[in-house]
Design an enzyme around this catalytic site. Sequence first.
Site, PDB file in Angstrom:
ATOM      1  CG  ASP A  38      -2.236   0.723   1.043  1.00 59.11           C
ATOM      2  OD1 ASP A  38      -2.197   1.939   0.779  1.00 59.11           O
ATOM      3  OD2 ASP A  38      -3.293   0.080   1.139  1.00 59.11           O
ATOM      4  CG  ASP A  64       2.395   4.607  -6.242  1.00 58.90           C
ATOM      5  OD1 ASP A  64       1.433   4.157  -6.914  1.00 58.90           O
ATOM      6  OD2 ASP A  64       2.710   5.805  -6.251  1.00 58.90           O
ATOM      7  CB  VAL A  65      -0.809  -0.205  -7.734  1.00 65.60           C
ATOM      8  CG1 VAL A  65      -1.011  -1.110  -6.536  1.00 65.60           C
ATOM      9  CG2 VAL A  65      -1.825   0.935  -7.774  1.00 65.60           C
ATOM     10  CE1 TYR A 156     -13.536   3.249  -7.955  1.00 62.67           C
ATOM     11  CE2 TYR A 156     -15.796   2.763  -8.578  1.00 62.67           C
ATOM     12  CZ  TYR A 156     -14.675   2.492  -7.811  1.00 62.67           C
ATOM     13  OH  TYR A 156     -14.707   1.456  -6.892  1.00 62.67           O
ATOM     14  CE  LYS A 160     -12.580   0.002  -9.153  1.00 64.30           C
ATOM     15  NZ  LYS A 160     -11.560  -0.846  -8.506  1.00 64.30           N
ATOM     16  CB  THR A 191     -14.204   0.628   3.033  1.00 65.26           C
ATOM     17  OG1 THR A 191     -14.432   1.227   1.752  1.00 65.26           O
ATOM     18  CG2 THR A 191     -14.433  -0.869   2.958  1.00 65.26           C
TER      19      THR A 191
HETATM   20  P1  NAD Z   1     -10.225   1.916   0.860  1.00 71.26           P
HETATM   21  O1  NAD Z   1     -10.104   3.322   0.384  1.00 71.26           O
HETATM   22  O2  NAD Z   1     -10.402   1.667   2.310  1.00 71.26           O
HETATM   23  O3  NAD Z   1      -8.990   1.048   0.377  1.00 71.26           O
HETATM   24  C1  NAD Z   1      -8.289   1.293  -0.797  1.00 71.26           C
HETATM   25  C2  NAD Z   1      -6.826   1.059  -0.517  1.00 71.26           C
HETATM   26  O4  NAD Z   1      -6.088   1.278  -1.735  1.00 71.26           O
HETATM   27  C3  NAD Z   1      -6.280   2.038   0.530  1.00 71.26           C
HETATM   28  O5  NAD Z   1      -5.564   1.349   1.522  1.00 71.26           O
HETATM   29  C4  NAD Z   1      -5.385   2.943  -0.294  1.00 71.26           C
HETATM   30  O6  NAD Z   1      -4.319   3.522   0.404  1.00 71.26           O
HETATM   31  C5  NAD Z   1      -4.937   1.990  -1.391  1.00 71.26           C
HETATM   32  N1  NAD Z   1      -4.362   2.725  -2.523  1.00 71.26           N
HETATM   33  C6  NAD Z   1      -4.820   3.846  -3.120  1.00 71.26           C
HETATM   34  N2  NAD Z   1      -3.966   4.259  -4.059  1.00 71.26           N
HETATM   35  C7  NAD Z   1      -2.946   3.372  -4.072  1.00 71.26           C
HETATM   36  C8  NAD Z   1      -1.749   3.252  -4.821  1.00 71.26           C
HETATM   37  N3  NAD Z   1      -1.404   4.138  -5.763  1.00 71.26           N
HETATM   38  N4  NAD Z   1      -0.939   2.197  -4.577  1.00 71.26           N
HETATM   39  C9  NAD Z   1      -1.254   1.301  -3.611  1.00 71.26           C
HETATM   40  N5  NAD Z   1      -2.350   1.368  -2.854  1.00 71.26           N
HETATM   41  C10 NAD Z   1      -3.184   2.400  -3.094  1.00 71.26           C
HETATM   42  O7  NAD Z   1     -11.464   1.323   0.037  1.00 71.26           O
HETATM   43  P2  NAD Z   1     -11.970  -0.185  -0.204  1.00 71.26           P
HETATM   44  O8  NAD Z   1     -13.430  -0.146  -0.247  1.00 71.26           O
HETATM   45  O9  NAD Z   1     -11.296  -1.132   0.707  1.00 71.26           O
HETATM   46  O10 NAD Z   1     -11.465  -0.418  -1.716  1.00 71.26           O
HETATM   47  C11 NAD Z   1     -10.838  -1.608  -2.150  1.00 71.26           C
HETATM   48  C12 NAD Z   1     -11.175  -1.847  -3.608  1.00 71.26           C
HETATM   49  O11 NAD Z   1     -12.570  -2.133  -3.736  1.00 71.26           O
HETATM   50  C13 NAD Z   1     -10.905  -0.668  -4.548  1.00 71.26           C
HETATM   51  O12 NAD Z   1     -10.378  -1.137  -5.768  1.00 71.26           O
HETATM   52  C14 NAD Z   1     -12.294  -0.103  -4.781  1.00 71.26           C
HETATM   53  O13 NAD Z   1     -12.371   0.612  -6.003  1.00 71.26           O
HETATM   54  C15 NAD Z   1     -13.104  -1.358  -4.792  1.00 71.26           C
HETATM   55  N6  NAD Z   1     -14.530  -1.169  -4.554  1.00 71.26           N
HETATM   56  C16 NAD Z   1     -14.971  -0.560  -3.424  1.00 71.26           C
HETATM   57  C17 NAD Z   1     -16.330  -0.416  -3.229  1.00 71.26           C
HETATM   58  C18 NAD Z   1     -16.877   0.222  -1.988  1.00 71.26           C
HETATM   59  O14 NAD Z   1     -18.083   0.510  -1.980  1.00 71.26           O
HETATM   60  N7  NAD Z   1     -16.095   0.453  -0.949  1.00 71.26           N
HETATM   61  C19 NAD Z   1     -17.232  -0.880  -4.187  1.00 71.26           C
HETATM   62  C20 NAD Z   1     -16.756  -1.492  -5.329  1.00 71.26           C
HETATM   63  C21 NAD Z   1     -15.387  -1.641  -5.497  1.00 71.26           C
END
Ligand code: NAD
Length: 250
Positions: A38, A64-65, A156, A160, A191
């Site tokens: 992360d 950092d992805v 976004y 996706k 989250t």
């Molecule tokens: P979150 O924001 O808690 O977690 C996302 C994580 O990604 C964080 O820890 C953040 O620091 C990390 N991140 C961001 N940019 C980064 C980078 N450049 N390099 C490495 N890490 C990075 O949110 P979440 O809900 O846990 O999200 C996880 C995944 O689920 C994401 O891909 C999100 O798009 C997807 N998602 C979330 C939801 C929702 O409703 N929460 C719905 C559909 C999909």
Amino acid sequence: MAGRLDGKVALISGGARGQGAAEGKLFVREGAKVVLGDVLDADGQQTAREIQAAGGSAVYIHLDVTQETDWQNAVGVAVRNFGRLNILVNNAGILRMEGIEDTTLEIWNRVIAVNQTGVFLGMRHAIPALRQAGGGSIINISSIAGLIGVGGAAAYQATKGAVRILTKSAAVQYAKENIRINSIHPGVITTLMVTQGIDPEARKLFEQATPLGREGSAEEIANGVLFLASDESSYMTGAELVLDGGYTAQ
Ligand code: NAD
């Protein structure tokens, strides 16, 4: 009791908090060793410490992805620390809610870099290690925003949707090497991405429009990721696992 991931090593991007952290904790309970990557180093180290305190094997690495060298390093850490890599969860992501006209080119490029290029780079650098391990499983976290239009969130949604089809492309290419690649499509999950990024009124409307009548939890998504990571899903590749309380069934 045998764990569902006994002997497996997993790399989870965005593993510091939210869904990624829930996946890390669940994977370890099921017998895996995990590398959490992360950009939130303090949170990531804390999550790894919690797993270690519960007797599990976890390391945190700055990843950092969007950075190819970070991916090379993260895969190297998995192989050096735990001997191999069997599972990659491309979970890191960022949310921007702007529609087309409000999405600046800077916002667009940033969201593409993290959510789309990040997934590509993760697969590009993990696949040689999975091949070396005799096969494996990649889980790419898309969204229901990769399946249907939700209005706004233009960048976004684009990323996706791209993750959905990139998953299928890779699944077809690597099936013969026993590397399975599937996407997960969560609905609204409680989250920080949602509590900090989506207006409470919009969340209420979404809940009302969801057949199960509520948001999902990180643990409910982690259960789906676990299934795809484990050998229980051995005949599944290139598929979409939708975990959305029935939202897209309507
Ligand atoms: P979150 O924001 O808690 O977690 C996302 C994580 O990604 C964080 O820890 C953040 O620091 C990390 N991140 C961001 N940019 C980064 C980078 N450049 N390099 C490495 N890490 C990075 O949110 P979440 O809900 O846990 O999200 C996880 C995944 O689920 C994401 O891909 C999100 O798009 C997807 N998602 C979330 C939801 C929702 O409703 N929460 C719905 C559909 C999909």
